[in-house]
Design an enzyme around this catalytic site. Structure first.
Site, PDB file in Angstrom:
ATOM      1  N   HIS A   1      49.383  41.842  40.327  1.00 47.10           N
ATOM      2  CA  HIS A   1      49.501  43.156  39.693  1.00 47.10           C
ATOM      3  C   HIS A   1      49.703  44.221  40.770  1.00 47.10           C
ATOM      4  CE1 HIS A   1      47.562  42.232  35.527  1.00 47.10           C
ATOM      5  NE2 HIS A   1      48.375  41.272  35.923  1.00 47.10           N
TER       6      HIS A   1
ATOM      7  N   TYR B   1      42.999  50.696  31.440  1.00 47.17           N
ATOM      8  CA  TYR B   1      41.649  51.256  31.288  1.00 47.17           C
ATOM      9  C   TYR B   1      41.778  52.446  30.348  1.00 47.17           C
ATOM     10  CZ  TYR B   1      40.071  48.653  35.429  1.00 47.17           C
ATOM     11  OH  TYR B   1      39.738  47.664  36.315  1.00 47.17           O
TER      12      TYR B   1
ATOM     13  N   PRO C   1      30.926  46.281  35.945  1.00 48.75           N
ATOM     14  CA  PRO C   1      32.219  45.599  36.112  1.00 48.75           C
ATOM     15  C   PRO C   1      33.442  46.519  36.070  1.00 48.75           C
ATOM     16  CG  PRO C   1      31.359  45.206  33.926  1.00 48.75           C
ATOM     17  CD  PRO C   1      30.291  45.938  34.679  1.00 48.75           C
TER      18      PRO C   1
ATOM     19  N   LYS D   1      34.536  44.574  40.882  1.00 44.50           N
ATOM     20  CA  LYS D   1      34.121  44.400  42.272  1.00 44.50           C
ATOM     21  C   LYS D   1      33.170  43.240  42.522  1.00 44.50           C
ATOM     22  CE  LYS D   1      36.639  47.504  43.855  1.00 44.50           C
ATOM     23  NZ  LYS D   1      37.852  46.924  44.448  1.00 44.50           N
TER      24      LYS D   1
ATOM     25  N   TYR E   1      40.333  50.204  44.849  1.00 46.54           N
ATOM     26  CA  TYR E   1      40.602  49.185  43.836  1.00 46.54           C
ATOM     27  C   TYR E   1      41.187  47.917  44.459  1.00 46.54           C
ATOM     28  CZ  TYR E   1      41.453  47.387  39.162  1.00 46.54           C
ATOM     29  OH  TYR E   1      41.400  46.628  38.018  1.00 46.54           O
TER      30      TYR E   1
END
Ligand code: APR
Ligand code: PHB
Length: 396
Positions: free
Chosen positions: A76, A204, A296, A300, A388
């Site tokens: 991704h 998200y 979550p 991580k 990220y």
């Protein structure tokens, strides 16, 4: 009769932390034994995390453990945020030059167990009555039962990689640990569905009714989450209700197609940030969920466990090869610096995306302003992207 064994390191737990540590130590020529209380089938089928940071993937490649990952993982290059009826993409690769890999944790665990056993190395499943002894002396030991026999494993180091509910952290004398703990007033209801993903990247979504996350596991399996109250019961959520709520919270009005399919796994994950420090107690070194858990939202947990054991392996090699305890002495501080940077990022993502009961209009507008900034400002989106894709490993 007790069977006495000797090795250099006892690794308690065959999750990501224990299994990556075992391979790092083996590469350094250090003898270790892995003790796991569950069966091989159980640990290989337990549905957990699914996002591998760039440093994690690079490490697995360096260890020669990424052959199937490189074939099957989904790369991704960005992630999406949905809010106020719009979808915005953060281009991770353009901002950092790095990507993430979507590959189920159980697949990582399967690969690492297979590799470990192919090496002819020692991994004992279904052990019981694991107990740590003399961790404050130079020769600690671990007693346990396995296949009806009592064992005492004498080592130089005990690596507590046995997760949040393991035996290692509780083995530390009361008062020797400082705990920082934040329990969020919500949880995630997660499902795995046999439905081909309709979006290439994760979404998200911060909706007025609550957070939702669109993720995936393979070209045929979608992974989805809904924010629910902390004490929610799965019994309150029929398949129809789950899909209806996902269709409301995910950006179906902004061109996203939510494909349904048979739900093959479901569960509720608590949302918590927890850190026990220090992470070293004599010759006992805690790593991964044994020492800390993160909500979550930032994907991580697994990656932080791997980051710990990179530092742990280097410290143990320095001790056993150079008789230098410096790495042990610095272990906790080096790990905790990254742990708290990851806690900060995970807490920030969690607060930015989730709704709190009774939250006033002002608080909601602040969330929307934060989402607007982080998806339009190069500086703000770069800061998110750097965290990220994964902070560099090691004592930085
Ligand atoms: N003796 C031996 N093994 C034990 C014991 C014990 N007393 N208690 C627990 N275990 C085993 C568990 O069965 C599990 O296989 O230790 C392992 C711990 O693995 P994880 O819980 O996955 O912890 P860790 O390796 O630190 O990985 C942490 O990975 O699961 C994801 O995102 C999740 O944050 C989590 C991260
Ligand atoms: C997942 O696919 O399980 C997942 C992805 C991103 C997260 C958390 C979980 O932030």
């Amino acid at each position: 009769m007790v069977r006495v064994e000797r090795s250099e390191v006892a690794i308690i737990g065959a999750g990501p932390a224990g299994l990556v540590l075992a391979h790092l130590l083996a590469r350094a020529g250090i003898d270790c034994v892995v003790l796991e209380e569950r069966s091989r089938n159980y640990v290989q089928s337990r549905v957990r995390a699914g996002v591998l940071e760039h440093p994690t993937v690079e490490l697995l490649r360096q260890l020669g453990l990424a052959e199937r990952l490189d074939r099957e993982a989904m790369t991704h290059r960005g992630i999406e945020f949905a809010f106020a009826g719009q979808r915005r993409r953060i281009d991770l690769e353009a901002l950092t030059g790095k990507c993430i890999s979507v590959y189920g944790q159980q697949e990582v665990v399967k690969d690492l167990i297979g590799s470990w056993l192919d090496l002819g190395a020692v991994l004992r499943f279904e052990v019981s009555d694991v107990a740590l002894h003399d961790v404050h002396r130079e020769h600690p030991s671990v007693t346990y039962r396995h296949e009806g026999e009592s064992h005492r494993l004498e080592v130089a180091i005990v690596a507590g990689c046995d997760g949040f509910h393991g035996v290692s952290r509780p083995s530390v004398p009361a008062g020797a640990l400082e705990v920082a703990d934040r329990v969020y007033p919500f949880a995630w209801l997660g499902i795995l569905a046999e439905a081909a993903p309709t979006n290439e990247e994760l979404i998200y979504s911060s909706h007025e009714r609550g957070f939702a996350l669109y993720s995936m596991r393979s070209p045929s399996v979608t992974r989805l989450y809904l924010q629910v109250p902390a004490d929610e019961s799965l019994a309150n959520w029929s398949e129809a209700r789950i899909w209806d709520e996902l269709a409301i919270r995910l950006p179906t009005d902004a061109g996203f197609d939510l494909r349904q399919g048979p739900i093959i796994e479901r569960g509720i994950t608590t949302m918590r940030g927890f850190v026990a420090s220090p992470m070293r107690h004599g010759r006992l070194l805690l790593a991964g969920d044994a020492a800390h858990i993160v909500p979550p939202t930032g994907a991580k947990g697994l990656n932080l466990a791997v980051a710990d054991v990179v530092v742990l392996a280097a410290a143990v090699a320095r001790l056993l090869h150079e008789h230098d305890e410096t790495g042990l002495v610095e272990y906790s501080a080096v790990c905790l610096r990254r742990v708290w940077r990851v806690q900060r990022f995970s807490a920030w993502m969690t607060t930015m995306l989730h709704r709190l009961d009774g939250e006033d209009r002002f608080a909601r507008q602040l969330q929307l302003a934060e989402l607007d900034q982080v998806t339009t400002s190069v500086a703000a989106s770069t800061a998110l992207a750097e965290n990220y894709v994964g902070l560099p490993f090691g004592p930085h």
